[in-house]
Enzyme design. Sequence first.
Site, PDB file in Angstrom:
ATOM      1  CD  GLU A 422       1.938   5.220  10.100  1.00 51.85           C
ATOM      2  OE1 GLU A 422       1.452   4.188  10.266  1.00 51.85           O
ATOM      3  OE2 GLU A 422       1.154   6.229  10.046  1.00 51.85           O
ATOM      4  CG  ASN A 423       8.466   0.232   8.693  1.00 50.76           C
ATOM      5  OD1 ASN A 423       7.435   0.229   8.884  1.00 50.76           O
ATOM      6  ND2 ASN A 423       9.080  -0.036   7.666  1.00 50.76           N
TER       7      ASN A 423
END
Length: 814
Positions: A422-423
Amino acid sequence: MTRSNVHDGWHLRAVGGPVPVHLADREVPARVPGSTHLDLLAAGLIPDPYLDRNEAELAWMHRVDWQYSTTFEARPPRDGERVDLVFDGIDTVATVELNGEVLGHTANMHRGYRFDVGRSLRAGGNDLTVTLWSALTAAERAEAELGWRQRAYPHPYNAIRKMACSFGWDWGPDLQTAGLFRPVGLERWDTARIARVRPLVTLDDDGTGRVEVHLELDRAADHDYTAEVVIGGHTARTAVTGDLAHVTALVPEARLWWPAGYGDQPLYDLTVTLLADGRQVDAVHRRIGFRTVTVETEPDEIGSPFTFVVNGRRVFAKGANWIPDDHFLTRVTRDRLVRRVDQAVAANMNMLRVWGGGIYETDDFYDVCDERGMMVWQDFPFACAFYAEEEPLRSEVEAEARENVTRLVAHPSLVLWNGNNENLPAYTDWEGWQDSLEGRSWGGGYYTDVLPEIVAELDPTRPYATGSPHSPGDLPPNDAHHGTRHDWDVWNSLDYTHYRDHVPRFSAEFGFQGPPTWTTLTRWIHDEPLTPTSPAFLAHQKAVNGNRNLDRGLAPHLPVPTDFEDWHWATQLNQARAVAFGVEHYRSWWPRTAGALVWQLNDCWPVTSWAAVDNDERPKPLYYALKHAFAPRLLTLQPRAGRPTLVAVNDHDEPWTGTVRVTRQVFTGAVLAASVLRLSVLPRSIVLLDLADHLLEPTDPTREVLVATTADARTHHLFREDLDLRYDATPFTADVTPEPGGYRVDVRATSYVRDLSLLADKVAADAVVNDMLISLTAGESHHFLVRTAETLPDPTLLLHPRVLRSANTSASLT
C-alpha cells in the site's frame, strides 16, 4: 563445518530506561531463542500482555534497554581454524560483546549477523553479552536524522528495519518486542565453507528439470576445491576457482510441483558438497520442486491482467493474507505452522500472501507450504508508510533483501516477490501524504530499482511486482481494470453488497471484521459485564471506528442485538456472509478476475479482527464460509445483464456435467416453481445459466427461497434481507449421539433454516466442528461431527439455542 548452539545459561536484566522498582538490579533466566516479554512473564514479573488491558500497563517496556548475557565453554581455534559467532535474528538494535570486546552492532531484525571470534575466544568460560537498545528510541533518533515521513500509525516504525506491526496495527498490540528471537550458534570451520547457495530451478522444454546451483565460498586456505551437486540420483561437479562456483544438474523427466488442487507436490532432496583435495569440508541440503511460474500481465481488451501461470496453466489464486501467527515470534513452532497451513488447505485455499508489515517467515513456514502446495506471495517488509532511501537505511534494505532472496530461492511454494504493501497508493492517492514529503525520498526507488534489480540478479526464476496494489505505468495503483487491487471501501464505509461495484483483475486484500470465538474471547477478556464497549473488549478492538463499522455492517441485514452474546454471534455471522459475498463475486468473473486473497487468515493475539482463525487457533464462522466459497465447484447467483443469473464455477481438472435442479419454495417446503437445467462446464472454467422468470418472481418474498442443487454444489437465494424475512424461529429438531472422538449432532429441518452453525467451543474448549453455516429446506437433514477429547457430562448442551444457532434466531432478536 560444525555448529553448536549457544542457547544455554542466558540471563536477562534491564540496564537503562524507565525500569520499574521491582526489576531494578534484577536478573532473570532467559530463553534463547526468545524475547524479553516472555522471559519476564515466565519469571512472574509482568502480567500476560494479551490478558485484559495489560498491554497498556507494559508500555514502559518500549523505552527500556536490556542486556542478555551468558557464559559458554569453548576451546580456542586450532591453527587454521575459523570460529564464527552467528546470530540468525536479533530484535533489533544491539551491541554484541564477547569477553569484553565489542564484536559489532546490529540494527535490522530482518537479517542475520556473523562475527569472527577466533581472536576473542578463550579456553574455558567465555562471557557473551548482547545489549538491546530501545527500538523506539533508536527509531526516533533515526527519524530525526533522516527526516520525518508519514506512516499509518504513530510510532516511527518506518525509520527502523523491524517488524512494523511490532509497534501496533489495527489488529495487533503495541508491545515492541526485543530479544534474540532466532538461534545463536558457534560455527567452526577450516579450509573453506559454503557461505551462500542459490539453486535456481527451471524446466527445459522436453521436461528435464534444470538446477543451476550458484555457490559463494569463504576460504581459509588454498586447496583444489570441487563443488558437487546431487539430486534425484544425478550428480554434477565443477572445479571452483576463486570464491564463486556454478554447477548445473539435470533431472530428466522431472515430476512437476503443483499448487494445491492442481496436482501433487513432489520434492527432491538437493545436496551441495564442497570438497577440498577430494575431502568433504562442508555440505548444504535443500529441498526443491520443479515448476515454472509467471504472472500474465500483457494488456487485453479490458486492461491489464494479473494471472498466475504455473507450469503453463493459469491458476485462480484462492487464499488469504498471512500475518505473524503470534506477536511473540518464538512461540510460532513448526507444529503450529503445520496446523495453520493445513487449515488453509482444508478451506480450499492455494495461496498465502506474507504481508509486508510482518517478517520474512521462518524456513519452517516455507517448508510446510512446499509440502502442501500452498503458493506463497512474499512481500518485502514495507507497509503503509514512506521510507527514507538514504544511508544507513538503504544499506540495511539491500543487505536484508539479498540475504532473504538467497535464503528462500529454493522453495517451490514461493511464486512472487512483491515490493511493498500500500505504499504506492499512499504516495499517489492518500490525502496529504505526498505533500508532506517536501522533496524527501519516500521509498519509490526501493520498489522500482533496488528490489527488482536484486531479484533479477539473485532469483530470475520468479516474477516481481512493484507493490500491492499496483497498476502499470501512470495509472492509479488501485485501478480495478489493471493489476492488483485492495478493496477497503466495504469495511470503511459501504455495505458489503458493494463488492459488486468493481470487477478487479486480482483482489489482493478485502475483508470484514468479526470477534474471536466465544471461548477465546472469554479466556482473555474478563470485563463484568462484558459488552462491545467494555474497557478490555475495546482494548482488543484496534480498528478506528471498528465497533461502529460492525454495527453499520449489520444494520442492513440483521438486527443489532442488545445482548452481548447475541451481538457476538450476529457480528460473526455478518463477517462470514460479507467476505463470502466478495469471494463468490470475484470467482464468478474468472478469468477476468484471477485471484481473491482475503484479509486475513490468522491473528497474532486475541482480538476482534478480520481473521478467519483466531489466536487460540479456533476457526471462526468466517473460516467455514471461506471453505464453501472457495470450494472447487461453486454455484452462485450473480447479477448479469440486469437479472439474477446462476454461475457455475468449475475449479477442477475434470469437466462438470449433469443437471441443476432449481426450485422456488416456501419456507415450509411447498415447491412453487421448478426447473432442471443442463450443466456442462469445462475444466477451470465458468458457465452462466439463465433462470426463467417464474423462478425469480416470488409470490411472497418474505417467505420464499430459491434453491439450486447439483450433486457437487448448492446455493440458496433469499428475496429479501433477513430483517424482512418471516423465518420460523424454531425451524428444526436435533439429537446428539456420542461417537469415538466426540459427538454427532443430527438436525432435521421442519422449516427453512439458514446458516445453521454449531458453536461447539462454548461446550468444550477443545471442540471443533466439521462444518458450519449450513442451510436446509424443510424436510432435509444434516449431521455435524464434533471432535473433542472431553466426555461431556451433558451432551445435550450441544443443542442449546446459544450453541446450535442459525440466522433464523438472529433475525428475530430484539
